[in-house]
Design a protein around this motif. Sequence first.
Motif, PDB file in Angstrom:
ATOM      1  N   GLN A  71      -4.707  -2.628  -5.097  1.00  0.00           N
ATOM      2  CA  GLN A  71      -4.417  -3.858  -5.587  1.00  0.00           C
ATOM      3  C   GLN A  71      -4.229  -4.587  -6.822  1.00  0.00           C
ATOM      4  OE1 GLN A  71      -3.466  -7.627  -2.849  1.00  0.00           O
ATOM      5  NE2 GLN A  71      -2.113  -7.855  -4.093  1.00  0.00           N
TER       6      GLN A  71
ATOM      7  N   ALA B 169       1.269   6.071  -4.836  1.00  0.00           N
ATOM      8  CA  ALA B 169       1.762   4.821  -4.848  1.00  0.00           C
ATOM      9  C   ALA B 169       3.256   4.418  -5.216  1.00  0.00           C
ATOM     10  CB  ALA B 169       0.941   3.354  -5.344  1.00  0.00           C
TER      11      ALA B 169
ATOM     12  N   GLY C 262       0.027  -0.697  -7.277  1.00  0.00           N
ATOM     13  CA  GLY C 262      -0.251   1.208  -6.984  1.00  0.00           C
ATOM     14  C   GLY C 262      -1.090   1.968  -7.971  1.00  0.00           C
TER      15      GLY C 262
ATOM     16  N   TYR D  43      -7.841   1.944   2.694  1.00  0.00           N
ATOM     17  CA  TYR D  43      -7.192   0.772   2.265  1.00  0.00           C
ATOM     18  C   TYR D  43      -6.123   0.596   1.237  1.00  0.00           C
ATOM     19  CZ  TYR D  43     -12.643   0.581   3.546  1.00  0.00           C
ATOM     20  OH  TYR D  43     -14.055   1.075   4.415  1.00  0.00           O
ATOM     21  N   GLN D  44      -5.714  -1.262   1.340  1.00  0.00           N
ATOM     22  CA  GLN D  44      -4.798  -0.922   0.428  1.00  0.00           C
ATOM     23  C   GLN D  44      -5.084  -0.909  -0.931  1.00  0.00           C
ATOM     24  OE1 GLN D  44      -1.271  -0.514   0.774  1.00  0.00           O
ATOM     25  NE2 GLN D  44      -1.469   0.277  -2.085  1.00  0.00           N
TER      26      GLN D  44
ATOM     27  N   ARG E 107      -7.171  -1.514   5.794  1.00  0.00           N
ATOM     28  CA  ARG E 107      -6.124  -1.712   6.350  1.00  0.00           C
ATOM     29  C   ARG E 107      -6.530  -1.694   8.253  1.00  0.00           C
ATOM     30  NH1 ARG E 107      -1.521   0.737   3.806  1.00  0.00           N
ATOM     31  NH2 ARG E 107      -2.512   1.707   2.303  1.00  0.00           N
TER      32      ARG E 107
ATOM     33  N   ARG F 115      -7.478   6.059   0.111  1.00  0.00           N
ATOM     34  CA  ARG F 115      -5.844   4.824   0.509  1.00  0.00           C
ATOM     35  C   ARG F 115      -5.646   5.316   1.517  1.00  0.00           C
ATOM     36  NH1 ARG F 115      -0.052   5.000  -0.945  1.00  0.00           N
ATOM     37  NH2 ARG F 115       0.320   2.721  -1.739  1.00  0.00           N
TER      38      ARG F 115
END
Length: 344
Positions: A144, A34, A39, A141-142, A164, A138
């Motif tokens: 966090q 990331a 990330g 999806y992000q 996303r 990834r």
Amino acid sequence: MSNYAISSVSWGFRCRRWALWLLVMVTLPSLASASSAAGDDAEAWLSRLGPALNMTTYRGVFVYSRGDQVSSMRIAHRYRDGQVEERLVQQDGASGEIVRKGTQVVCVLPDHGRVKLDQVTPSGPFADTFASQRVLTRDWYQPQLLGEDRVAGYSAKVVGLNARDGDRYSYRLWLEKDTGLLLKSHVRGQDGSVLESFQFTDLEITDSLPDSEFEIQLDGQEIRQRVPPATAGEAPPPRMDGWYLGWRPDGFLPAAAPVSGDGQAVAFSDGLAAFSVFVEPAGRLDMPTGASRIGATTAYMRPLEAGEQAFLVTVIGEIPPQTAMKVAESVAVQDAGAFGAAAP
């Protein structure tokens, strides 16, 4: 067979969700680096989740809710000699137990007797059918890192997985700081609402549990026949004989072939969420069609005609209703002869 399909999915969903949230979490891949430290931290925590769900020994009580349905379960989980063992006891409503040894799952329910689940329909991020999936989560999806919290007396890291696109839901996970064990989770809709939740209300993480924790009992009477050891064997590969899917959300790959009687079924996973598509001879289509949803679980059913043969298409899983509809509407049958006989 549509009612059977819905029933099978429902039981599979309950047994997976209740048992470790459930069975084994997706083994998350080594994701691309990331651009931010946050990330990297989130992905590092996610990489601990799969092993923690398997290899942590614990007992406790958790609550699982979807829609207006709320269930509480007592669970004992042990990892010994390379094998996972679990026993779950329903704490409200009708009595019932679920026991797993390795890949073998047995449900004991007052209205159904002992039901052996050799294969259940995969759905949701914790089905062990997807343990071998190597999906670049990834991409869809992000991840966090959202900070720290406390659940059932244990300190936890909170990790968000934000969808996303609009074809899947977002997730929020609370992971125990020492082991990475899942303590709490949310499935979130596109408006941020919590569609489903899981949370331990009482938990003891320990080094060992006695064999007595894994003996099936019902109404205080021990059932003498124990769950036999799991036998080696591979699940059948996904098949789409005589039919095809014209559209599916990006990132969802064939993952398993759920049991489907005279019909056929394929499950798809993006490495976190999953849905299954059933295509089956229907005979008389005298059942309701369209979409229904409980929590994050959508079921969409539609009739389909191929020549003189009638079929029923069912899509069920943790995807938004509009996604399930698009998948179901894209199904086409090329060869009706590839299926079993139609229902009378």
